[in-house]
Design a protein around this motif. Structure first.
Motif, PDB file in Angstrom:
ATOM      1  N   LYS A 142       0.828  -1.203   0.000  1.00  0.00           N
ATOM      2  CA  LYS A 142       0.000   0.000   0.000  1.00  0.00           C
ATOM      3  C   LYS A 142       0.868   1.263   0.000  1.00  0.00           C
ATOM      4  O   LYS A 142       0.559   2.236  -0.680  1.00  0.00           O
ATOM      5  CB  LYS A 142      -0.932  -0.017   1.208  1.00  0.00           C
ATOM      6  CG  LYS A 142      -1.911   1.118   1.233  1.00  0.00           C
ATOM      7  CD  LYS A 142      -2.868   0.994   2.399  1.00  0.00           C
ATOM      8  CE  LYS A 142      -3.860   2.144   2.369  1.00  0.00           C
ATOM      9  NZ  LYS A 142      -4.785   2.073   3.494  1.00  0.00           N
TER      10      LYS A 142
ATOM     11  N   TYR B 257       3.542   1.949  -1.463  1.00  0.00           N
ATOM     12  CA  TYR B 257       4.100   2.303  -2.771  1.00  0.00           C
ATOM     13  C   TYR B 257       3.064   2.368  -3.879  1.00  0.00           C
ATOM     14  O   TYR B 257       3.408   2.518  -5.049  1.00  0.00           O
ATOM     15  CB  TYR B 257       5.186   1.300  -3.158  1.00  0.00           C
ATOM     16  CG  TYR B 257       6.343   1.326  -2.188  1.00  0.00           C
ATOM     17  CD1 TYR B 257       7.138   2.454  -2.078  1.00  0.00           C
ATOM     18  CD2 TYR B 257       6.608   0.237  -1.376  1.00  0.00           C
ATOM     19  CE1 TYR B 257       8.183   2.499  -1.177  1.00  0.00           C
ATOM     20  CE2 TYR B 257       7.656   0.278  -0.463  1.00  0.00           C
ATOM     21  CZ  TYR B 257       8.438   1.405  -0.370  1.00  0.00           C
ATOM     22  OH  TYR B 257       9.470   1.451   0.514  1.00  0.00           O
ATOM     23  N   ARG B 258       1.800   2.301  -3.530  1.00  0.00           N
ATOM     24  CA  ARG B 258       0.735   2.273  -4.528  1.00  0.00           C
ATOM     25  C   ARG B 258       0.799   3.461  -5.491  1.00  0.00           C
ATOM     26  O   ARG B 258       0.577   3.315  -6.684  1.00  0.00           O
ATOM     27  CB  ARG B 258      -0.621   2.215  -3.834  1.00  0.00           C
ATOM     28  CG  ARG B 258      -1.785   2.185  -4.785  1.00  0.00           C
ATOM     29  CD  ARG B 258      -3.114   2.143  -4.079  1.00  0.00           C
ATOM     30  NE  ARG B 258      -3.241   3.267  -3.160  1.00  0.00           N
ATOM     31  CZ  ARG B 258      -3.790   3.184  -1.959  1.00  0.00           C
ATOM     32  NH1 ARG B 258      -4.256   2.043  -1.522  1.00  0.00           N
ATOM     33  NH2 ARG B 258      -3.869   4.240  -1.190  1.00  0.00           N
ATOM     34  N   ASP B 259       1.109   4.646  -4.981  1.00  0.00           N
ATOM     35  CA  ASP B 259       1.098   5.843  -5.813  1.00  0.00           C
ATOM     36  C   ASP B 259       2.488   6.312  -6.256  1.00  0.00           C
ATOM     37  O   ASP B 259       2.618   7.403  -6.800  1.00  0.00           O
ATOM     38  CB  ASP B 259       0.377   6.982  -5.082  1.00  0.00           C
ATOM     39  CG  ASP B 259      -1.081   6.651  -4.825  1.00  0.00           C
ATOM     40  OD1 ASP B 259      -1.697   5.983  -5.668  1.00  0.00           O
ATOM     41  OD2 ASP B 259      -1.597   7.053  -3.765  1.00  0.00           O
ATOM     42  N   PHE B 260       3.513   5.513  -6.031  1.00  0.00           N
ATOM     43  CA  PHE B 260       4.860   5.911  -6.418  1.00  0.00           C
ATOM     44  C   PHE B 260       5.037   5.732  -7.921  1.00  0.00           C
ATOM     45  O   PHE B 260       4.779   4.663  -8.458  1.00  0.00           O
ATOM     46  CB  PHE B 260       5.917   5.085  -5.678  1.00  0.00           C
ATOM     47  CG  PHE B 260       6.291   5.657  -4.349  1.00  0.00           C
ATOM     48  CD1 PHE B 260       5.346   5.804  -3.357  1.00  0.00           C
ATOM     49  CD2 PHE B 260       7.588   6.047  -4.089  1.00  0.00           C
ATOM     50  CE1 PHE B 260       5.686   6.336  -2.127  1.00  0.00           C
ATOM     51  CE2 PHE B 260       7.932   6.572  -2.862  1.00  0.00           C
ATOM     52  CZ  PHE B 260       6.986   6.715  -1.875  1.00  0.00           C
ATOM     53  N   GLU B 261       5.479   6.785  -8.575  1.00  0.00           N
ATOM     54  CA  GLU B 261       5.802   6.738  -9.998  1.00  0.00           C
ATOM     55  C   GLU B 261       7.140   7.436 -10.196  1.00  0.00           C
ATOM     56  O   GLU B 261       7.208   8.652 -10.322  1.00  0.00           O
ATOM     57  CB  GLU B 261       4.705   7.415 -10.826  1.00  0.00           C
ATOM     58  CG  GLU B 261       3.397   6.673 -10.807  1.00  0.00           C
ATOM     59  CD  GLU B 261       2.360   7.296 -11.713  1.00  0.00           C
ATOM     60  OE1 GLU B 261       2.613   8.365 -12.298  1.00  0.00           O
ATOM     61  OE2 GLU B 261       1.282   6.703 -11.832  1.00  0.00           O
TER      62      GLU B 261
ATOM     63  N   ASP C  45      10.492  11.970 -10.111  1.00  0.00           N
ATOM     64  CA  ASP C  45       9.264  11.653  -9.387  1.00  0.00           C
ATOM     65  C   ASP C  45       8.143  12.209 -10.247  1.00  0.00           C
ATOM     66  O   ASP C  45       7.916  13.418 -10.304  1.00  0.00           O
ATOM     67  CB  ASP C  45       9.295  12.311  -8.013  1.00  0.00           C
ATOM     68  CG  ASP C  45       8.075  11.982  -7.185  1.00  0.00           C
ATOM     69  OD1 ASP C  45       6.995  11.727  -7.774  1.00  0.00           O
ATOM     70  OD2 ASP C  45       8.182  12.001  -5.946  1.00  0.00           O
TER      71      ASP C  45
ATOM     72  N   ALA D  68       4.939  12.035 -10.026  1.00  0.00           N
ATOM     73  CA  ALA D  68       3.787  12.622  -9.331  1.00  0.00           C
ATOM     74  C   ALA D  68       4.011  14.090  -9.000  1.00  0.00           C
ATOM     75  O   ALA D  68       3.068  14.881  -8.971  1.00  0.00           O
ATOM     76  CB  ALA D  68       3.483  11.836  -8.057  1.00  0.00           C
TER      77      ALA D  68
END
Length: 128
Positions: free
Chosen positions: A51, A53-57, A77, A79
């Motif tokens: 969870k 790292y769900r939004d890590f890009e 990064d 995001a």
């Protein structure tokens, strides 16, 4: 006393050199040349399926100018549309979990590009 690192005009370790291979090989490795003056390689880094790292890009890219100018290596990064300086983070916090994951992924791609012959001179763990 720390060793001074020589960098090119794009702040990439000057030891890292690019090698332009035949066009078919560059494409096979994963480079594109949508901007006709450059070969460009970009990959999104993989994070554990947690969870946290769900939004890590975070992306890794290498730009090799076709005119033999200095190469550029970016870790972004996505995001926040800014560089992700994992090397500085690890300098200050050597056990930073996210930065260690990014470092491992970057080293994997650097190794891949060196084995394919597009890059040379990088030593695992050295400043990129």
């Amino acid at each position: 006393m720390e060793e001074e690192i020589k960098v090119n005009k794009n702040c990439v370790n000057a030891k890292i050199q690019a090698h332009i291979l035949p066009e078919s090989e560059m494409r096979k490795i994963g480079f594109t040349d949508h901007v006709k003056d450059n070969w460009y390689f970009c990959r999104m880094l993989r994070f554990p399926k947690k969870k946290l790292y769900r939004d890590f890009e975070i992306s890794f890219s290498v730009t090799i100018p076709k005119n033999s100018d200095d190469i550029r290596i970016d870790v972004l990064d996505e995001a926040f549309c800014q560089p992700y300086d994992y090397q500085r983070i690890l300098y200050d916090h050597p056990n930073h979990e996210t930065a260690l994951i990014v470092q491992n992924e970057i080293e994997k791609w650097m190794d891949y590009l060196q084995k394919k012959g597009a890059l040379s001179g990088h030593v695992r763990g050295e400043y990129i």
